[in-house]
Design a protein around this motif. Structure first.
Motif, PDB file in Angstrom:
ATOM      1  N   PRO A 117       0.814  -1.222   0.000  1.00 50.87           N
ATOM      2  CA  PRO A 117       0.000   0.000   0.000  1.00 50.87           C
ATOM      3  C   PRO A 117       0.846   1.269   0.000  1.00 50.87           C
ATOM      4  O   PRO A 117       1.930   1.311   0.584  1.00 50.87           O
ATOM      5  CB  PRO A 117      -0.814  -0.123   1.289  1.00 50.87           C
ATOM      6  N   ALA A 118       0.341   2.306  -0.655  1.00 50.20           N
ATOM      7  CA  ALA A 118       0.996   3.619  -0.701  1.00 50.20           C
ATOM      8  C   ALA A 118      -0.012   4.665  -0.246  1.00 50.20           C
ATOM      9  O   ALA A 118      -0.668   5.312  -1.067  1.00 50.20           O
ATOM     10  CB  ALA A 118       1.495   3.915  -2.106  1.00 50.20           C
ATOM     11  N   PRO A 119      -0.169   4.857   1.085  1.00 55.33           N
ATOM     12  CA  PRO A 119      -1.162   5.809   1.587  1.00 55.33           C
ATOM     13  C   PRO A 119      -0.836   7.239   1.171  1.00 55.33           C
ATOM     14  O   PRO A 119       0.297   7.696   1.303  1.00 55.33           O
ATOM     15  CB  PRO A 119      -1.058   5.649   3.114  1.00 55.33           C
ATOM     16  N   LEU A 120      -1.835   7.935   0.678  1.00 50.58           N
ATOM     17  CA  LEU A 120      -1.609   9.296   0.206  1.00 50.58           C
ATOM     18  C   LEU A 120      -1.281  10.253   1.345  1.00 50.58           C
ATOM     19  O   LEU A 120      -0.577  11.245   1.136  1.00 50.58           O
ATOM     20  CB  LEU A 120      -2.839   9.800  -0.550  1.00 50.58           C
ATOM     21  N   TRP A 121      -1.795   9.982   2.551  1.00 46.31           N
ATOM     22  CA  TRP A 121      -1.511  10.872   3.671  1.00 46.31           C
ATOM     23  C   TRP A 121      -0.052  10.781   4.137  1.00 46.31           C
ATOM     24  O   TRP A 121       0.402  11.596   4.920  1.00 46.31           O
ATOM     25  CB  TRP A 121      -2.468  10.611   4.831  1.00 46.31           C
ATOM     26  N   GLU A 122       0.684   9.787   3.619  1.00 46.42           N
ATOM     27  CA  GLU A 122       2.096   9.659   3.963  1.00 46.42           C
ATOM     28  C   GLU A 122       3.014  10.253   2.897  1.00 46.42           C
ATOM     29  O   GLU A 122       4.233  10.237   3.064  1.00 46.42           O
ATOM     30  CB  GLU A 122       2.453   8.189   4.178  1.00 46.42           C
ATOM     31  N   MET A 123       2.436  10.799   1.834  1.00 47.61           N
ATOM     32  CA  MET A 123       3.266  11.423   0.810  1.00 47.61           C
ATOM     33  C   MET A 123       3.944  12.669   1.375  1.00 47.61           C
ATOM     34  O   MET A 123       3.329  13.422   2.133  1.00 47.61           O
ATOM     35  CB  MET A 123       2.422  11.814  -0.410  1.00 47.61           C
ATOM     36  N   PRO A 124       5.211  12.904   1.034  1.00 44.73           N
ATOM     37  CA  PRO A 124       5.900  14.092   1.562  1.00 44.73           C
ATOM     38  C   PRO A 124       5.260  15.377   1.059  1.00 44.73           C
ATOM     39  O   PRO A 124       4.827  15.462  -0.098  1.00 44.73           O
ATOM     40  CB  PRO A 124       7.329  13.941   1.036  1.00 44.73           C
ATOM     41  N   ASP A 128       7.330  16.838  -5.691  1.00 38.41           N
ATOM     42  CA  ASP A 128       7.506  17.742  -6.815  1.00 38.41           C
ATOM     43  C   ASP A 128       6.165  18.253  -7.351  1.00 38.41           C
ATOM     44  O   ASP A 128       5.425  17.529  -8.016  1.00 38.41           O
ATOM     45  CB  ASP A 128       8.276  17.031  -7.928  1.00 38.41           C
ATOM     46  N   GLU A 129       5.857  19.507  -7.069  1.00 39.20           N
ATOM     47  CA  GLU A 129       4.585  20.074  -7.499  1.00 39.20           C
ATOM     48  C   GLU A 129       4.475  20.173  -9.012  1.00 39.20           C
ATOM     49  O   GLU A 129       3.375  20.166  -9.571  1.00 39.20           O
ATOM     50  CB  GLU A 129       4.382  21.456  -6.864  1.00 39.20           C
ATOM     51  N   TRP A 135       1.120  13.008 -11.763  1.00 40.62           N
ATOM     52  CA  TRP A 135       0.658  12.176 -10.651  1.00 40.62           C
ATOM     53  C   TRP A 135      -0.869  12.069 -10.665  1.00 40.62           C
ATOM     54  O   TRP A 135      -1.428  10.993 -10.403  1.00 40.62           O
ATOM     55  CB  TRP A 135       1.117  12.786  -9.329  1.00 40.62           C
ATOM     56  N   MET A 136      -1.556  13.157 -10.992  1.00 38.11           N
ATOM     57  CA  MET A 136      -3.012  13.164 -10.980  1.00 38.11           C
ATOM     58  C   MET A 136      -3.580  12.165 -11.975  1.00 38.11           C
ATOM     59  O   MET A 136      -4.619  11.541 -11.717  1.00 38.11           O
ATOM     60  CB  MET A 136      -3.531  14.567 -11.271  1.00 38.11           C
ATOM     61  N   GLU A 137      -2.926  11.995 -13.105  1.00 36.58           N
ATOM     62  CA  GLU A 137      -3.399  11.015 -14.085  1.00 36.58           C
ATOM     63  C   GLU A 137      -3.357   9.607 -13.497  1.00 36.58           C
ATOM     64  O   GLU A 137      -4.275   8.815 -13.699  1.00 36.58           O
ATOM     65  CB  GLU A 137      -2.559  11.093 -15.360  1.00 36.58           C
ATOM     66  N   ARG A 138      -2.293   9.296 -12.745  1.00 33.32           N
ATOM     67  CA  ARG A 138      -2.203   7.982 -12.105  1.00 33.32           C
ATOM     68  C   ARG A 138      -3.286   7.847 -11.022  1.00 33.32           C
ATOM     69  O   ARG A 138      -3.935   6.810 -10.893  1.00 33.32           O
ATOM     70  CB  ARG A 138      -0.832   7.769 -11.479  1.00 33.32           C
ATOM     71  N   TYR A 139      -3.451   8.921 -10.278  1.00 33.39           N
ATOM     72  CA  TYR A 139      -4.436   8.897  -9.202  1.00 33.39           C
ATOM     73  C   TYR A 139      -5.857   8.785  -9.756  1.00 33.39           C
ATOM     74  O   TYR A 139      -6.694   8.047  -9.224  1.00 33.39           O
ATOM     75  CB  TYR A 139      -4.288  10.171  -8.368  1.00 33.39           C
ATOM     76  N   ASP A 156     -14.789   9.756   1.601  1.00 32.55           N
ATOM     77  CA  ASP A 156     -13.831  10.862   1.485  1.00 32.55           C
ATOM     78  C   ASP A 156     -13.507  11.168   0.013  1.00 32.55           C
ATOM     79  O   ASP A 156     -12.350  11.162  -0.403  1.00 32.55           O
ATOM     80  CB  ASP A 156     -12.547  10.523   2.245  1.00 32.55           C
ATOM     81  N   PRO A 157     -14.530  11.449  -0.784  1.00 29.14           N
ATOM     82  CA  PRO A 157     -14.320  11.647  -2.223  1.00 29.14           C
ATOM     83  C   PRO A 157     -13.468  12.865  -2.543  1.00 29.14           C
ATOM     84  O   PRO A 157     -13.491  13.857  -1.822  1.00 29.14           O
ATOM     85  CB  PRO A 157     -15.741  11.817  -2.765  1.00 29.14           C
ATOM     86  N   THR A 158     -12.701  12.746  -3.602  1.00 27.63           N
ATOM     87  CA  THR A 158     -11.838  13.793  -4.184  1.00 27.63           C
ATOM     88  C   THR A 158     -10.715  14.230  -3.244  1.00 27.63           C
ATOM     89  O   THR A 158     -10.197  15.340  -3.365  1.00 27.63           O
ATOM     90  CB  THR A 158     -12.638  15.030  -4.670  1.00 27.63           C
ATOM     91  N   TYR A 159     -10.324  13.361  -2.345  1.00 31.09           N
ATOM     92  CA  TYR A 159      -9.190  13.654  -1.458  1.00 31.09           C
ATOM     93  C   TYR A 159      -7.941  13.963  -2.282  1.00 31.09           C
ATOM     94  O   TYR A 159      -7.703  13.364  -3.334  1.00 31.09           O
ATOM     95  CB  TYR A 159      -8.929  12.443  -0.564  1.00 31.09           C
ATOM     96  N   LEU A 160      -7.142  14.887  -1.784  1.00 32.62           N
ATOM     97  CA  LEU A 160      -5.825  15.168  -2.355  1.00 32.62           C
ATOM     98  C   LEU A 160      -4.785  15.220  -1.241  1.00 32.62           C
ATOM     99  O   LEU A 160      -5.074  15.719  -0.147  1.00 32.62           O
ATOM    100  CB  LEU A 160      -5.809  16.508  -3.105  1.00 32.62           C
ATOM    101  N   PRO A 161      -3.563  14.720  -1.495  1.00 37.33           N
ATOM    102  CA  PRO A 161      -2.497  14.816  -0.494  1.00 37.33           C
ATOM    103  C   PRO A 161      -2.012  16.250  -0.349  1.00 37.33           C
ATOM    104  O   PRO A 161      -2.280  17.112  -1.191  1.00 37.33           O
ATOM    105  CB  PRO A 161      -1.401  13.905  -1.054  1.00 37.33           C
ATOM    106  N   GLU A 162      -1.259  16.487   0.700  1.00 36.98           N
ATOM    107  CA  GLU A 162      -0.870  17.848   1.062  1.00 36.98           C
ATOM    108  C   GLU A 162      -0.097  18.562  -0.041  1.00 36.98           C
ATOM    109  O   GLU A 162      -0.288  19.765  -0.243  1.00 36.98           O
ATOM    110  CB  GLU A 162      -0.032  17.809   2.343  1.00 36.98           C
ATOM    111  N   PHE A 163       0.733  17.847  -0.772  1.00 37.72           N
ATOM    112  CA  PHE A 163       1.605  18.514  -1.739  1.00 37.72           C
ATOM    113  C   PHE A 163       0.830  19.204  -2.862  1.00 37.72           C
ATOM    114  O   PHE A 163       1.334  20.145  -3.482  1.00 37.72           O
ATOM    115  CB  PHE A 163       2.632  17.528  -2.314  1.00 37.72           C
ATOM    116  N   CYS A 164      -0.391  18.769  -3.123  1.00 37.69           N
ATOM    117  CA  CYS A 164      -1.127  19.369  -4.237  1.00 37.69           C
ATOM    118  C   CYS A 164      -2.543  19.796  -3.878  1.00 37.69           C
ATOM    119  O   CYS A 164      -3.321  20.144  -4.767  1.00 37.69           O
ATOM    120  CB  CYS A 164      -1.162  18.406  -5.425  1.00 37.69           C
TER     121      CYS A 164
END
Length: 253
Positions: A117-124, A128-129, A135-139, A156-164
């Motif tokens: 698993p790659a939790p989005l809340w753990e993304m730094p 790279d903005e 990244w959004m295409e993959r997501y 939790d629809p349309t969640y985005l990680p902090e970087f974006c």
């Protein structure tokens, strides 16, 4: 909202590992809040609580004992799971699937190449903005995949990680939103208004209703303290959706 006939049900109450929200506590919590509860536990092979069918069976046995304690014909609360593996429906036994009242999934856990698993809340936060659109295409592909699984609720629809997350309106275009909403409508998936999340926007929920989607409510608790219903009521006041646009799951056999 109750005066307008809206049926309240919170289908995102977790059994918590800190001991506060036990299976036995769920029925008491429902009586205290006066809101119908749908209880969930996280299921998935990679480090989640319900990591195999045996653990899912144990969870369902314990939950059903408590849910039917007072009335053998009517559940005191509904029983579901939150799925985190993308092949969960091939792994879980058909018997256990039939015992579930609902299946909840969010899109917050993508998958690494090795299947972990790659939790989005753990993304730094300093990811790279400039790569946000790539990244959004993959997501977005990940979101489409989740919404083609046999789930009941998109949490939790349309969640985005902090970087974006500051690029929300840029990344979540109307075309992308419409495609995911249409998948929900096609596959009979209700969309959650989560009290604990700043996502999604009023614009998204308006689009969802206009395109025929059904909404539902969720807390996504971390303990046994009732969460504020302010976000639920704020969305309703803005959109005035009707009771037939709200998910309602039966409690009787």
């Amino acid at each position: 909202m109750q005066a307008a006939g809206i049926t309240f049900a919170d289908y995102h109450i977790h059994v918590t590992q800190n001991g506060n929200m036990t299976v036995e506590r769920v029925a008491e919590f429902q009586k205290m809040t006066g809101i119908q509860i749908g209880m969930v536990e996280n299921a998935g092979r990679h480090g989640w609580i319900l990591s195999d069918n045996e653990k899912i069976t144990e969870y369902l046995d314990a939950a059903e004992r408590e849910a039917y304690r007072e009335n053998s014909e009517k559940k005191a609360f509904l029983i579901g799971i939150q799925v985190n593996d993308r092949d969960w429906y091939e792994v879980i036994s058909s018997e256990n699937r039939k015992r579930l009242d609902f299946v909840l999934a969010d899109t917050l856990v993508m998958v690494n190449e090795d299947g972990s698993p790659a939790p989005l809340w753990e993304m730094p936060a300093d990811y790279d903005e400039e790569e946000a659109e790539v990244w959004m295409e993959r997501y977005f592909a990940h979101c489409r995949r989740v919404l083609q699984e046999p789930i009941t609720i998109w949490a939790d629809p349309t969640y985005l990680p902090e970087f974006c997350e500051d690029k929300y309106d840029e990344l979540w275009t109307d075309a992308r939103l419409a495609e995911l909403i249409d998948l929900c409508v096609k596959n009979g998936i209700a969309i959650e208004i989560q009290s604990a999340s700043k996502f999604a926007t009023e614009h998204f929920f308006r689009m969802a209703l206009e395109r025929g989607a059904t909404l539902t409510f969720g807390s996504n608790n971390f303990d046994d303290a009732p969460k504020s219903t302010e976000r639920w009521t704020a969305i309703w006041k803005a959109l005035k959706f009707r009771n037939e646009q709200v998910l309602k799951l039966p409690t009787e056999k």
